[in-house]
Design a protein around this motif. Structure first.
Motif, PDB file in Angstrom:
ATOM      1  N   ILE A  30      40.270   0.888  37.970  1.00 53.79           N
ATOM      2  CA  ILE A  30      41.676   1.238  37.767  1.00 53.79           C
ATOM      3  C   ILE A  30      42.248   0.452  36.583  1.00 53.79           C
ATOM      4  CG2 ILE A  30      42.090   1.865  40.168  1.00 53.79           C
ATOM      5  CD1 ILE A  30      43.185  -0.933  40.663  1.00 53.79           C
ATOM      6  N   PRO A  31      43.322   0.953  35.951  1.00 54.48           N
ATOM      7  CA  PRO A  31      43.884   0.274  34.774  1.00 54.48           C
ATOM      8  C   PRO A  31      44.767  -0.923  35.126  1.00 54.48           C
ATOM      9  CG  PRO A  31      45.056   2.321  35.199  1.00 54.48           C
ATOM     10  CD  PRO A  31      43.891   2.296  36.156  1.00 54.48           C
ATOM     11  N   ALA A  32      45.326  -0.950  36.363  1.00 58.55           N
ATOM     12  CA  ALA A  32      46.304  -2.006  36.658  1.00 58.55           C
ATOM     13  C   ALA A  32      46.326  -2.314  38.150  1.00 58.55           C
ATOM     14  CB  ALA A  32      47.693  -1.580  36.190  1.00 58.55           C
ATOM     15  N   PRO A  33      45.598  -3.347  38.594  1.00 58.95           N
ATOM     16  CA  PRO A  33      45.727  -3.769  39.990  1.00 58.95           C
ATOM     17  C   PRO A  33      47.064  -4.482  40.204  1.00 58.95           C
ATOM     18  CG  PRO A  33      44.306  -5.277  38.810  1.00 58.95           C
ATOM     19  CD  PRO A  33      44.642  -4.170  37.853  1.00 58.95           C
ATOM     20  N   ALA A  34      47.432  -4.700  41.456  1.00 59.19           N
ATOM     21  CA  ALA A  34      48.662  -5.433  41.746  1.00 59.19           C
ATOM     22  C   ALA A  34      48.542  -6.858  41.214  1.00 59.19           C
ATOM     23  CB  ALA A  34      48.903  -5.449  43.253  1.00 59.19           C
ATOM     24  N   PRO A  35      49.528  -7.324  40.427  1.00 57.98           N
ATOM     25  CA  PRO A  35      49.468  -8.716  39.957  1.00 57.98           C
ATOM     26  C   PRO A  35      49.632  -9.681  41.135  1.00 57.98           C
ATOM     27  CG  PRO A  35      51.073  -7.402  38.711  1.00 57.98           C
ATOM     28  CD  PRO A  35      50.712  -6.616  39.926  1.00 57.98           C
ATOM     29  N   GLU A  36      48.619 -10.489  41.401  1.00 58.02           N
ATOM     30  CA  GLU A  36      48.666 -11.469  42.486  1.00 58.02           C
ATOM     31  C   GLU A  36      48.037 -12.766  41.983  1.00 58.02           C
ATOM     32  OE1 GLU A  36      48.253  -9.639  46.677  1.00 58.02           O
ATOM     33  OE2 GLU A  36      46.944  -8.421  45.427  1.00 58.02           O
ATOM     34  N   ASP A  46      38.168  -2.075  29.514  1.00 55.46           N
ATOM     35  CA  ASP A  46      39.594  -2.368  29.354  1.00 55.46           C
ATOM     36  C   ASP A  46      40.350  -2.267  30.668  1.00 55.46           C
ATOM     37  OD1 ASP A  46      39.178  -2.720  26.662  1.00 55.46           O
ATOM     38  OD2 ASP A  46      39.649  -0.634  26.154  1.00 55.46           O
ATOM     39  N   TRP A  47      39.675  -1.862  31.740  1.00 54.27           N
ATOM     40  CA  TRP A  47      40.308  -1.725  33.050  1.00 54.27           C
ATOM     41  C   TRP A  47      39.801  -2.826  33.989  1.00 54.27           C
ATOM     42  CZ3 TRP A  47      40.874   4.159  34.652  1.00 54.27           C
ATOM     43  CH2 TRP A  47      41.665   4.804  33.694  1.00 54.27           C
ATOM     44  N   LEU A  55      47.266   0.184  46.186  1.00 52.66           N
ATOM     45  CA  LEU A  55      48.242   0.911  45.377  1.00 52.66           C
ATOM     46  C   LEU A  55      47.970   2.417  45.407  1.00 52.66           C
ATOM     47  CD1 LEU A  55      48.720  -1.421  42.268  1.00 52.66           C
ATOM     48  CD2 LEU A  55      49.736  -1.552  44.550  1.00 52.66           C
ATOM     49  N   CYS A  56      46.713   2.797  45.248  1.00 50.89           N
ATOM     50  CA  CYS A  56      46.387   4.231  45.260  1.00 50.89           C
ATOM     51  C   CYS A  56      46.658   4.841  46.634  1.00 50.89           C
ATOM     52  CB  CYS A  56      44.934   4.445  44.855  1.00 50.89           C
ATOM     53  SG  CYS A  56      44.615   4.223  43.090  1.00 50.89           S
ATOM     54  N   MET A  57      46.374   4.106  47.710  1.00 46.78           N
ATOM     55  CA  MET A  57      46.602   4.662  49.042  1.00 46.78           C
ATOM     56  C   MET A  57      48.098   4.833  49.308  1.00 46.78           C
ATOM     57  SD  MET A  57      43.582   2.913  51.345  1.00 46.78           S
ATOM     58  CE  MET A  57      43.800   4.031  52.746  1.00 46.78           C
ATOM     59  N   LYS A  58      48.913   3.925  48.802  1.00 46.84           N
ATOM     60  CA  LYS A  58      50.364   4.097  48.969  1.00 46.84           C
ATOM     61  C   LYS A  58      50.873   5.290  48.167  1.00 46.84           C
ATOM     62  CE  LYS A  58      51.496  -0.688  50.069  1.00 46.84           C
ATOM     63  NZ  LYS A  58      52.179  -1.927  49.609  1.00 46.84           N
TER      64      LYS A  58
END
Length: 293
Positions: A30-36, A46-47, A55-58
């Motif tokens: 994915i291009p952008a996981p949740a920032p944690e 680049d991903w 995120l995708c499931m939500k």
């Protein structure tokens, strides 16, 4: 062990299908996981490889899927130990119209189904684990009062919350029976909504057995503006650690505005297999540990 692992995963899948959940697959890269700040994703070109399918499931919830589950691979850098792998198998499930208390009931039902006809093993020698529901719900404040040298309020004020939680509280949880550790401070809400009657605590819990965290569940935050603010705070923390944070997950934040009230939870399959088979090291429940490749 491979047969036992396969049987456990099949039993998990059957439990959710029998309860009306739709099994889904979402992209691993994915291009952008949740920032944690406490989770470092593995780059892939680049991903990134996903740290969680959350995120995708939500976004699927926002698109109209009311009950979904997924069993998939997740990747987190620098996680290695007797109970940690940098590549892990995760179970996540989400329910529209539910809150974190419903997820606790789900956990009790899932374990009852998995333990049917099986003598539950445990990580440490000693007494067998009693799975009779309801399992104790212990608030974080109560757990600090029982097990920590200082109160939760003092730990937060002194900036040593994580240290005290890990060193003094977690090892004391879930011996003899599973325990839900509930109601985290608002600063530890992550992607959880705050309690409607007390905005100082988040509707979040973690499930423990034998001092080991097995699952992390939320009443999900659906306020996109608040979620963006929390991500920005996390990005600042990542910068302060000398790392470059992932970009903001804009498509997720856009879809979050359409997501219904819901609850979601992540449960580690590898640790679950350890619990159900009596394995003492996570290497025992996977086909190949990373050092063997």
């Amino acid at each position: 062990m491979l047969k036992e692992r396969a049987a456990i995963i099949q039993a998990v899948r059957s439990f959710f299908i029998d309860h009306g959940f739709l099994e889904v697959e979402t992209p691993i890269r994915i291009p952008a996981p949740a920032p944690e700040a406490h989770i470092e994703p593995e780059p892939s070109g680049d991903w990134y490889l996903q740290t969680s399918p959350e995120l995708c499931m939500k976004r699927l919830l926002a698109g109209g899927c009311p009950q979904i589950f997924q069993i998939c691979k997740c990747f987190r850098r620098h996680e290695r130990g007797d109970r940690h792998l940098p590549e892990m198998t995760m179970l996540e499930w989400y329910r529209a119209g539910a809150d974190y208390r419903d997820l606790m009931t789900d956990c009790e039902g899932l374990f009852a189904a998995l333990n049917a006809g099986r003598r539950l093993a445990q990580l440490d020698a000693g007494q067998p684990i009693d799975l009779t529901p309801p399992w104790p719900r212990l608030t974080l404040a109560e757990a600090f009062r029982l097990y920590a040298p200082i109160s939760l309020t003092e730990a937060m004020a002194q900036g040593c919350f994580e240290e005290v939680l890990v060193c003094s509280v977690e090892p004391r949880l879930g011996h003899g029976f599973p325990v839900f550790l509930c109601d985290y401070p608002a600063s530890q809400a992550s992607l959880a909504s705050l309690h409607p009657d007390n905005p100082e605590i988040a509707q979040r819990f973690e499930l423990y057995y034998n001092g080991v965290e097995l699952a992390n569940g939320f009443t999900e935050l659906t306020d996109a503006r608040e979620q963006r603010h929390r991500f920005e705070v996390e990005q600042d923390h990542i910068h302060s650690q000398g790392r470059v944070p992932p970009p903001m997950p804009e498509p997720f934040l856009t879809d979050l505005c359409r997501m219904p009230p819901a609850a979601g939870i992540a449960l580690g399959i590898d640790r679950l297999v350890m619990l159900l088979t009596g394995a003492t090291n996570i290497n025992q429940v996977v086909t190949f540990p990373p050092e063997g490749l």
